[in-house]
Motif scaffolding. Sequence first.
Motif, PDB file in Angstrom:
ATOM      1  N   LEU A   7       0.833  -1.195   0.000  1.00  0.00           N
ATOM      2  CA  LEU A   7       0.000   0.000   0.000  1.00  0.00           C
ATOM      3  C   LEU A   7       0.867   1.244   0.000  1.00  0.00           C
ATOM      4  O   LEU A   7       1.997   1.234   0.524  1.00  0.00           O
ATOM      5  CB  LEU A   7      -0.905   0.015   1.236  1.00  0.00           C
ATOM      6  CG  LEU A   7      -1.818  -1.204   1.441  1.00  0.00           C
ATOM      7  CD1 LEU A   7      -2.493  -1.124   2.799  1.00  0.00           C
ATOM      8  CD2 LEU A   7      -2.856  -1.298   0.335  1.00  0.00           C
ATOM      9  N   LYS A   8       0.336   2.325  -0.549  1.00  0.00           N
ATOM     10  CA  LYS A   8       1.045   3.605  -0.540  1.00  0.00           C
ATOM     11  C   LYS A   8       0.127   4.693  -0.006  1.00  0.00           C
ATOM     12  O   LYS A   8      -1.081   4.694  -0.279  1.00  0.00           O
ATOM     13  CB  LYS A   8       1.527   3.963  -1.950  1.00  0.00           C
ATOM     14  CG  LYS A   8       2.595   3.031  -2.499  1.00  0.00           C
ATOM     15  CD  LYS A   8       3.114   3.513  -3.850  1.00  0.00           C
ATOM     16  CE  LYS A   8       4.210   2.591  -4.380  1.00  0.00           C
ATOM     17  NZ  LYS A   8       4.749   3.058  -5.690  1.00  0.00           N
ATOM     18  N   THR A   9       0.693   5.613   0.755  1.00  0.00           N
ATOM     19  CA  THR A   9      -0.097   6.697   1.332  1.00  0.00           C
ATOM     20  C   THR A   9       0.791   7.895   1.646  1.00  0.00           C
ATOM     21  O   THR A   9       2.017   7.746   1.791  1.00  0.00           O
ATOM     22  CB  THR A   9      -0.807   6.237   2.622  1.00  0.00           C
ATOM     23  OG1 THR A   9      -1.629   7.296   3.119  1.00  0.00           O
ATOM     24  CG2 THR A   9       0.198   5.853   3.689  1.00  0.00           C
ATOM     25  N   LYS A  10       0.182   9.063   1.744  1.00  0.00           N
ATOM     26  CA  LYS A  10       0.940  10.238   2.168  1.00  0.00           C
ATOM     27  C   LYS A  10       1.232  10.180   3.657  1.00  0.00           C
ATOM     28  O   LYS A  10       2.314  10.574   4.113  1.00  0.00           O
ATOM     29  CB  LYS A  10       0.161  11.520   1.839  1.00  0.00           C
ATOM     30  CG  LYS A  10       0.008  11.794   0.355  1.00  0.00           C
ATOM     31  CD  LYS A  10      -0.786  13.073   0.124  1.00  0.00           C
ATOM     32  CE  LYS A  10      -0.934  13.348  -1.372  1.00  0.00           C
ATOM     33  NZ  LYS A  10      -1.738  14.577  -1.625  1.00  0.00           N
ATOM     34  N   CYS A  12       0.836   7.687   7.209  1.00  0.00           N
ATOM     35  CA  CYS A  12       0.498   6.443   7.907  1.00  0.00           C
ATOM     36  C   CYS A  12       0.568   6.709   9.406  1.00  0.00           C
ATOM     37  O   CYS A  12       1.572   7.231   9.912  1.00  0.00           O
ATOM     38  CB  CYS A  12       1.471   5.327   7.536  1.00  0.00           C
ATOM     39  SG  CYS A  12       1.119   3.755   8.349  1.00  0.00           S
ATOM     40  N   ASN A  33      -5.810  11.516   3.016  1.00  0.00           N
ATOM     41  CA  ASN A  33      -6.167  10.101   2.869  1.00  0.00           C
ATOM     42  C   ASN A  33      -5.269   9.187   3.721  1.00  0.00           C
ATOM     43  O   ASN A  33      -4.604   8.290   3.190  1.00  0.00           O
ATOM     44  CB  ASN A  33      -6.091   9.687   1.397  1.00  0.00           C
ATOM     45  CG  ASN A  33      -6.995  10.529   0.512  1.00  0.00           C
ATOM     46  OD1 ASN A  33      -8.163  10.736   0.827  1.00  0.00           O
ATOM     47  ND2 ASN A  33      -6.443  11.032  -0.582  1.00  0.00           N
ATOM     48  N   PRO A  34      -5.256   9.376   5.032  1.00  0.00           N
ATOM     49  CA  PRO A  34      -4.343   8.592   5.872  1.00  0.00           C
ATOM     50  C   PRO A  34      -4.753   7.131   5.991  1.00  0.00           C
ATOM     51  O   PRO A  34      -5.930   6.783   5.886  1.00  0.00           O
ATOM     52  CB  PRO A  34      -4.459   9.284   7.234  1.00  0.00           C
ATOM     53  CG  PRO A  34      -5.858   9.833   7.250  1.00  0.00           C
ATOM     54  CD  PRO A  34      -6.093  10.290   5.825  1.00  0.00           C
ATOM     55  N   ILE A  35      -3.750   6.295   6.220  1.00  0.00           N
ATOM     56  CA  ILE A  35      -3.961   4.908   6.602  1.00  0.00           C
ATOM     57  C   ILE A  35      -3.623   4.789   8.078  1.00  0.00           C
ATOM     58  O   ILE A  35      -2.545   5.221   8.512  1.00  0.00           O
ATOM     59  CB  ILE A  35      -3.081   3.947   5.781  1.00  0.00           C
ATOM     60  CG1 ILE A  35      -3.564   3.892   4.331  1.00  0.00           C
ATOM     61  CG2 ILE A  35      -3.095   2.542   6.392  1.00  0.00           C
ATOM     62  CD1 ILE A  35      -2.695   3.031   3.427  1.00  0.00           C
ATOM     63  N   THR A  76     -10.682   8.159   6.787  1.00  0.00           N
ATOM     64  CA  THR A  76      -9.502   7.412   7.194  1.00  0.00           C
ATOM     65  C   THR A  76      -9.672   5.939   6.849  1.00  0.00           C
ATOM     66  O   THR A  76     -10.731   5.356   7.071  1.00  0.00           O
ATOM     67  CB  THR A  76      -9.270   7.543   8.711  1.00  0.00           C
ATOM     68  OG1 THR A  76      -9.116   8.924   9.048  1.00  0.00           O
ATOM     69  CG2 THR A  76      -8.016   6.783   9.146  1.00  0.00           C
ATOM     70  N   ARG A  77      -8.615   5.333   6.322  1.00  0.00           N
ATOM     71  CA  ARG A  77      -8.628   3.901   6.063  1.00  0.00           C
ATOM     72  C   ARG A  77      -8.025   3.206   7.282  1.00  0.00           C
ATOM     73  O   ARG A  77      -6.830   3.343   7.556  1.00  0.00           O
ATOM     74  CB  ARG A  77      -7.827   3.559   4.809  1.00  0.00           C
ATOM     75  CG  ARG A  77      -7.885   2.076   4.435  1.00  0.00           C
ATOM     76  CD  ARG A  77      -7.164   1.803   3.129  1.00  0.00           C
ATOM     77  NE  ARG A  77      -7.240   0.385   2.780  1.00  0.00           N
ATOM     78  CZ  ARG A  77      -6.656  -0.145   1.694  1.00  0.00           C
ATOM     79  NH1 ARG A  77      -5.981   0.640   0.866  1.00  0.00           N
ATOM     80  NH2 ARG A  77      -6.758  -1.439   1.456  1.00  0.00           N
ATOM     81  N   VAL A 102       3.411  -0.942   3.999  1.00  0.00           N
ATOM     82  CA  VAL A 102       2.880   0.385   3.711  1.00  0.00           C
ATOM     83  C   VAL A 102       4.042   1.328   3.450  1.00  0.00           C
ATOM     84  O   VAL A 102       4.966   1.432   4.265  1.00  0.00           O
ATOM     85  CB  VAL A 102       2.022   0.917   4.872  1.00  0.00           C
ATOM     86  CG1 VAL A 102       1.495   2.313   4.546  1.00  0.00           C
ATOM     87  CG2 VAL A 102       0.867  -0.028   5.175  1.00  0.00           C
ATOM     88  N   ALA A 104       4.999   5.239   3.034  1.00  0.00           N
ATOM     89  CA  ALA A 104       4.399   6.512   3.435  1.00  0.00           C
ATOM     90  C   ALA A 104       5.424   7.635   3.380  1.00  0.00           C
ATOM     91  O   ALA A 104       6.610   7.426   3.661  1.00  0.00           O
ATOM     92  CB  ALA A 104       3.825   6.406   4.845  1.00  0.00           C
TER      93      ALA A 104
END
Length: 299
Positions: A7-10, A12, A33-35, A76-77, A102, A104
Amino acid sequence: MDYHQNLKTKVCIIGSGPAAYTAAIYTARAELNPILLQGNPSKDITDVDNYPGFPYTILRTDLMDRFLNQSLRFGTRVLDEIVTKVDFSITPIKIFTKLKTVEADTVIIATGPDVKRLTVPGSGDAPEGFWNLGIPGYPVCDGASPNLRNKPLAVVGGGDSAMGDANYLTNYASIVYIIHRREKFRASKVLQKRPLGNPKVKVIWNSVVVEAHGDQRLGGIKVKNLVTGEVSDMKVSGLFFAIGHEPATRFLDSQVELDSDGYIVTKSGSTKTSIHGVFAAGDVQDRKYQQAVTAAGTG
């Protein structure tokens, strides 16, 4: 069938308390769009009377559910994943769980505290000890189990958590012993009233557990009176530790600066750690206040 997912996110966020959920609320509202990797959320069933906005008592678990639902509302995911290791030496940063990796740009560590465990004979993992064989991690998960129902149970501690645990366990136990090493509790007076007024609670003052024993499962504990030196054998089927917490930072493998007790060191007046792009919020970096409201503030 299990498979590994990348997974990729700005952003985490690691954690499941006031700091983690508040950070999720703010970053989600900023459309980042945080995880959120929340692991196993705390099952602490302590009554909360001092969080602003709640004129009546609310259970900590219920309060955290409200925090969680608010973070979900803004997108939030949330994943029930336990972080096993991190790699802060590369960009983007990598966070690893059993089934996911992940990547981030920014990581917020808000893992809070872990429950301390007594280190006495019989308190460790099987086969030498009875951890999860009569010495459970959380009363709210295990107090109602068939192995503990209508059985004598013991809680070690004298703080707010001990009072909450003992009060909850009276719903299932035949008797609940509170074993405390001093002659008075340090818990707030309001939280002492319920267990001390319950006929199913008996306090063992000035005493410590020195051994846990049994046959395959916990069957009893040896308790030493610190005044007389006498050691007695008590029959209990469950033993719960409520003796404090320590920062949950072992998974970081010292990749960020920690103090001598394992708390993350943050720069004065900020949540910045020693690593660029890595921030810390809540009790994992706060050894002074240790309150839900201050944790939420740093989040």
